[in-house]
Design an enzyme around this catalytic site. Structure first.
Site, PDB file in Angstrom:
ATOM      1  CE1 TYR A  14      57.535 -11.044  19.980  1.00  0.00           C
ATOM      2  CE2 TYR A  14      57.363 -13.317  20.719  1.00  0.00           C
ATOM      3  CZ  TYR A  14      56.859 -12.035  20.680  1.00  0.00           C
ATOM      4  OH  TYR A  14      55.685 -11.736  21.334  1.00  0.00           O
TER       5      TYR A  14
ATOM      6  CG  ASP B 149      64.346 -16.002  24.519  1.00  0.00           C
ATOM      7  OD1 ASP B 149      63.835 -16.990  25.093  1.00  0.00           O
ATOM      8  OD2 ASP B 149      63.678 -15.082  24.006  1.00  0.00           O
TER       9      ASP B 149
ATOM     10  CE  LYS C 138      56.811 -20.100  22.177  1.00  0.00           C
ATOM     11  NZ  LYS C 138      57.712 -19.060  21.720  1.00  0.00           N
TER      12      LYS C 138
HETATM   13  C1  LIG Z   1      57.574 -17.541  22.250  1.00  0.00           C
HETATM   14  C2  LIG Z   1      58.827 -16.860  22.584  1.00  0.00           C
HETATM   15  C3  LIG Z   1      58.889 -15.855  23.560  1.00  0.00           C
HETATM   16  C4  LIG Z   1      57.671 -15.287  24.216  1.00  0.00           C
HETATM   17  O1  LIG Z   1      57.015 -16.201  25.048  1.00  0.00           O
HETATM   18  P1  LIG Z   1      55.495 -15.898  25.427  1.00  0.00           P
HETATM   19  O2  LIG Z   1      55.162 -17.010  26.354  1.00  0.00           O
HETATM   20  O3  LIG Z   1      54.729 -15.917  24.145  1.00  0.00           O
HETATM   21  O4  LIG Z   1      55.452 -14.577  26.081  1.00  0.00           O
HETATM   22  C5  LIG Z   1      60.128 -15.338  23.901  1.00  0.00           C
HETATM   23  N1  LIG Z   1      61.242 -15.787  23.316  1.00  0.00           N
HETATM   24  C6  LIG Z   1      61.224 -16.740  22.358  1.00  0.00           C
HETATM   25  C7  LIG Z   1      62.508 -17.196  21.759  1.00  0.00           C
HETATM   26  C8  LIG Z   1      60.025 -17.293  21.957  1.00  0.00           C
HETATM   27  O5  LIG Z   1      60.018 -18.203  20.980  1.00  0.00           O
END
Ligand SMILES: *Cc1c(COP(=O)(O)O)cnc(C)c1O
Length: 425
Positions: A140, A235, A263
């Site tokens: 994701y 990511d 995060k």
């Molecule tokens: C949470 C997450 C996202 C998205 O971040 P948001 O602040 O919710 O848009 C993208 N990549 C990874 C790996 C994530 O865990």
């Protein structure tokens, strides 16, 4: 009779929530509403206390309301909320991150992980003049159109591998491989080499539950990208500042071309970032022709929270201690499950883990999806009843942080033994 918040929420918010997994769709029952938090605890509007193993889905590695962050925010609050001009603290945050994360030379602050990954891919496309990207099934990267093809997190939980509203044109430019299956990536490169702008990957997958990379997987991606002039994007929205002081890139000793953060980097405020080598980041506006902007980007409150949290983290240097806590918790949970004959697989890296209800090792989407979600739902509710909040989905990662004491871990294992017994039944 008083109407519940959930009933009221369902009338005005789609599905009663502002982000899908909060709706408890994967486990059933009524979601809880939180009024306040402190350290490792959340407090529901009912007054009930929960040990929090969600940590706002990752950011709260120092627990809730760490004094260093709250005091910094109070001070910033008296200075102003948003200025629409540059600030000294943005520069300090950028300098701090770049000094800790290997290979990154410039960084742009944005508001969410979604924005960070969307922008990183735009930069990769702009820099290479190519259109296609490779992403992994079950990974994701936020809700940008290009990523909603076989996506993880809420998209997995709700059994909708993609999303309506994503055009075939966009889907066509997103090539899919299975996580940990390097041979599939090689095959995609063999078929589309000169068209692939970027490979984007969660260096430790966290959005199909926690699935660590197999030895050689990330190294193989690095090699394929280098050979084909493709931008490798880690990511690290989830793993950044969690699995080591320099994220997964440092933990595994692999240098991607770009890294996205979110995060933890915002300390619980909406802040994210994308970073890259100078040769890539010089394409970002106003330096270059890849446009990307934000009214609230680098917002002083968000930057203050992020900077205070990161500075505190680097002062505490908690990563080794978190690893040790994780080992204890993992061993305790395994023992508890075995003692009641409940088959689980626990995947863990540092302070992130998932208990998969499965007889078989979980190392890709297929094996993750083979888990028994009914058992998970029973486990989740049995833990919730005992005042312990796990993520309400089999396919999300469980987080803990510096505030989860030995005593809390012991209590968690004891509660889990009861929950495993109920899950098995
Ligand atoms: C949470 C997450 C996202 C998205 O971040 P948001 O602040 O919710 O848009 C993208 N990549 C990874 C790996 C994530 O865990």
């Amino acid at each position: 009779m008083e109407v519940s918040w959930w009933t009221r929420a369902l009338k005005v918010l789609p599905g009663g929530v502002d982000s899908p997994v909060r709706a408890f769709g994967g486990v059933g029952g009524e979601p809880i509403f939180i009024r306040r938090a402190k350290g490792p605890y959340l407090y529901a509007d009912s007054g009930k206390e929960y040990v929090d193993y969600i940590g706002s889905w990752g950011p709260m590695i120092l627990g809730h309301n760490p004094p260093e962050v709250i005091e910094a925010l109070q001070e910033q609050l008296s200075r102003g909320l948003s200025f629409g001009m540059g600030t000294d603290i943005e520069v300090e945050l950028a300098e701090l991150i770049l000094s800790k994360v290997p290979g990154m030379e410039k960084i742009r602050l944005v508001n969410s992980g979604t924005e960070a990954t969307m922008s990183a891919v735009r930069v990769a496309r702009g820099a290479t003049g190519r259109n296609k990207i490779i992403k992994f099934r079950g990974c994701y990267h936020g809700h940008g159109d290009s990523f909603l093809i076989q996506a993880g997190s809420g998209a997995l939980t709700h059994g909708a591998p993609s999303s309506l509203g994503v055009t075939p044109g966009v889907a066509e430019d997103t090539l899919i491989a299975d996580y940990n299956h390097l041979e599939q990536v090689s095959a995609l490169f063999a078929a589309h080499a000169s068209e692939i702008a970027a490979v984007i990957v969660e260096p430790i997958a966290g959005n199909m539950g926690c699935v660590p990379p197999r030895p050689g997987f990330l190294e193989g991606l690095r090699k394929l990208c280098t050979e084909n002039g493709t931008v490798l994007i880690f990511d690290e929205v989830m793993t950044g500042f969690r699995v080591s002081d320099g994220g997964a890139a440092k933990r595994f000793g692999i240098a991607p071309d770009m890294i996205t953060f979110g995060k933890i980097v915002g300390g619980g405020m909406p802040l994210a970032a994308y970073a890259g080598k100078e040769s890539l980041m010089r394409n970002v506006s106003p330096l270059g022709k890849v446009y990307q902007a934000g009214t609230l980007s680098g917002n002083p409150m968000a930057v203050t929270a992020g900077l205070a949290q990161l500075r505190t983290l680097y002062q505490l240097n908690p990563w080794q201690a978190l690893e040790e806590k994780g080992m204890k918790l993992e061993a305790g949970l395994k023992r508890a499950a075995a003692s009641v004959g409940c088959a689980v697989q626990i995947n863990r890296v540092g302070a992130m883990f998932t208990i998969f209800f499965s007889d078989f090792p979980v190392n890709d989407t297929e094996s993750a999806m083979a888990s028994n979600t009914k058992c998970f739902a029973k486990f989740f509710h049995a833990m919730l009843d005992q005042g312990i909040l796990f993520p309400p989905s089999q396919f999300e990662t469980t987080f803990f942080g510096t505030q989860h004491s030995e005593e809390i871990l012991t209590k968690t294992v004891a509660a889990a033994q009861i929950a495993f017994e109920k899950a098995r039944a």
